[in-house]
Write a protein that holds these residues in place. Structure first.
Motif, PDB file in Angstrom:
ATOM      1  N   LEU A   1      -9.721  -5.732 -19.489  1.00 31.17           N
ATOM      2  CA  LEU A   1      -9.576  -4.161 -20.647  1.00 31.17           C
ATOM      3  C   LEU A   1     -10.698  -3.805 -21.794  1.00 31.17           C
ATOM      4  O   LEU A   1     -10.714  -3.077 -21.803  1.00 31.17           O
ATOM      5  CB  LEU A   1      -8.229  -4.742 -21.649  1.00 31.17           C
ATOM      6  N   GLY A   2     -11.978  -4.730 -21.028  1.00 31.81           N
ATOM      7  CA  GLY A   2     -13.160  -4.388 -22.271  1.00 31.81           C
ATOM      8  C   GLY A   2     -12.542  -4.165 -23.617  1.00 31.81           C
ATOM      9  O   GLY A   2     -13.171  -3.089 -24.258  1.00 31.81           O
ATOM     10  N   LEU A   3     -12.036  -5.169 -23.943  1.00 35.14           N
ATOM     11  CA  LEU A   3     -12.177  -5.122 -25.571  1.00 35.14           C
ATOM     12  C   LEU A   3     -12.877  -5.446 -25.868  1.00 35.14           C
ATOM     13  O   LEU A   3     -13.633  -6.650 -25.510  1.00 35.14           O
ATOM     14  CB  LEU A   3     -10.219  -6.105 -26.146  1.00 35.14           C
ATOM     15  N   PRO A   4     -13.887  -4.871 -27.280  1.00 41.78           N
ATOM     16  CA  PRO A   4     -14.689  -4.951 -28.082  1.00 41.78           C
ATOM     17  C   PRO A   4     -14.905  -7.126 -28.877  1.00 41.78           C
ATOM     18  O   PRO A   4     -13.481  -7.416 -29.067  1.00 41.78           O
ATOM     19  CB  PRO A   4     -14.755  -3.506 -29.399  1.00 41.78           C
ATOM     20  N   THR A   5     -16.211  -7.538 -29.173  1.00 42.88           N
ATOM     21  CA  THR A   5     -15.887  -8.826 -28.981  1.00 42.88           C
ATOM     22  C   THR A   5     -16.873  -8.864 -30.890  1.00 42.88           C
ATOM     23  O   THR A   5     -17.135  -8.108 -31.168  1.00 42.88           O
ATOM     24  CB  THR A   5     -16.441  -9.645 -28.596  1.00 42.88           C
TER      25      THR A   5
END
Ligand code: NAD
Ligand code: DGY
Length: 386
Positions: free
Chosen positions: A379-383
């Protein structure tokens, strides 16, 4: 039209609508949600396993996130319903997520959370308990006592296996498999053979160091071996414990042919997922090999057992309770709630799902992050950089 499902409501005026398909242990997870402007609806239906239709009825027209259970079928239908209701977050209250179709979740842009780490030691302890119970025939002996059959000590009464010096085999030496291996090696001075797709360097180092300690104390050192195939473990080990994830590669990993490769007096433990064993083949094997024993926490067609299993004295069966310690179940509820809350709030994903302790500290605010989102990359979520 699905029929309405009974619920209990917390913080009715909360901005975000979060559903929990079950009541979960503890109150911290509830407080964290309501303090963060969530209206929480907990399903209070009496039936244990909710159907897809029940959950669609719970989701309704507007729902920001759902905390669900491993007994539910989270696929296309539920993720599309959640997405239509505006939802962007789902979390299993479990580390295993074989009940979730992650591709479907990706399609609808829904983050899928799980609860690793908090249940590692608790689950390993149950696998160790089943190992001991099977080796020392504790359940059979208990039944014998209660039936009033004990009329005095006898040299042959319930003779079992000594673990010390024997070999423990672990299939799937991830978090839980490694914790179990350490318990059996350190607690009972067993030698280790393991099979995993990846090398478990930390586990190997631990056994090496413990072996050196024993040697320095004048005792026989323990040893370890990383097997090049699963069959090597089956042939060499006296107790084998299964801890892989359930996926296409591990379905019926232990089948008729592989059971036949194990020692006649071996013990097989399963605290992973039922379908990792071909349970019908296992029943036949147990019938034909009365000295072979199993300890099962999980079953192929839960909540059912394959015909014949319940009648076998060489099988110990418990109802999927491996993670059932109070601390762990409360922690699982907290992690699941924080996965959903974090996504709703737009928080990043925690940098290491194997290190979730900061979320479990009851005396501090949890980090502003989602503890564990399995499809974060997709989902391309930031870390989180915390
Ligand atoms: N009975 C219970 O209540 C209970 C509780 C917790 C977890 N579980 C189950 O245990 C599983 C493992 O949990 P974990 O936290 O240790 O996960 P993990 O990801 O840390 O470990 C799984 C390990 O299995 C290995 N593996 C995958 N495919 C394999 C294969 N074909 N052969 C050998 N090894 C393979 C992986 O490389 C990994 O090391 C969960 O997915 C869940 O299904 C059950
Ligand atoms: O995967 C899990 O977490 C278990 O099966 C329940 O604790």
């Amino acid at each position: 039209m699905a029929k309405p499902v009974s619920i209990e409501v917390w913080n009715p005026n909360g901005k975000y609508r979060v559903i929990s398909t079950k009541s979960m242990p503890g109150t911290r997870w509830i407080n964290l949600l309501i303090q963060n402007d969530c209206r929480l609806e907990i399903c209070t239906e009496k039936k244990t396993i909710l159907s897809v239709e029940d959950i669609i009825a719970l989701i309704g027209d507007k729902c920001d996130g759902v905390i669900g259970q491993l007994t539910e079928d989270w696929g296309e239908e539920l993720f599309s319903a959640l997405s239509r209701a505006g939802g962007k977050a789902f979390s299993n209250m479990a580390v295993g997520y074989n009940n979730v179709n992650v591709d479907a979740a990706n399609k609808y842009g829904v983050a899928v959370g799980n609860t690793p780490g908090v249940l590692t030691e608790t689950t390993a302890e149950l696998a160790a308990s089943l190992s001991l119970a099977a080796a020392r025939r504790i359940v059979e002996a208990d039944e014998f006592m209660r039936a009033g059959l004990y009329d005095g000590w006898l040299p042959h009464l319930f003779v079992g296996n000594l673990l010390k010096g024997q070999t423990v085999g672990v299939i799937g030496a991830g978090r839980i498999g490694s914790a179990y291996a350490r318990m059996m090696v350190e607690g009972f001075k067993m030698n280790l053979i393991y099979f995993d797709l990846y090398q478990s360097t930390r586990l190997e180092k631990f056994v090496t160091a413990y072996g050196a300690f024993l040697k320095a104390s004048g005792e026989t050192p323990v040893t370890w071996k990383r097997a090049s195939s699963m069959d090597e473990v089956l042939q060499e080990a006296d107790i084998i414990s299964l801890h892989p994830v359930l996926d296409k590669t591990t379905y019926h990993l232990v089948n008729k042919e592989r059971l036949a490769k194990m020692k006649k007096e071996a013990i097989l433990i399963n605290c992973s997922r039922g379908p990792v064993i071909d349970e019908a083949a296992l029943v036949e094997h147990l019938k034909e090999n009365p000295l072979f024993r199993v300890g099962l926490d999980v079953f192929e067609d839960e909540p059912y057992m394959k015909p014949g299993l319940a009648d076998l004295k060489n099988a110990i069966v418990v109802p999927h309770i491996a993670s059932a310690s109070k601390w762990t179940r409360e922690g699982m509820a907290t992690l699941a709630a924080l996965n959903v809350l974090g996504k709703i709030k737009g928080y990043p994903v925690w940098f290491d799902a194997n290190r979730v302790e900061p979320f479990l500290n009851e005396n501090a605010q949890p980090p502003a992050a989602c503890p564990s989102i399995v499809n974060a990359k997709a989902l391309g979520l930031p870390t989180s950089k915390l």
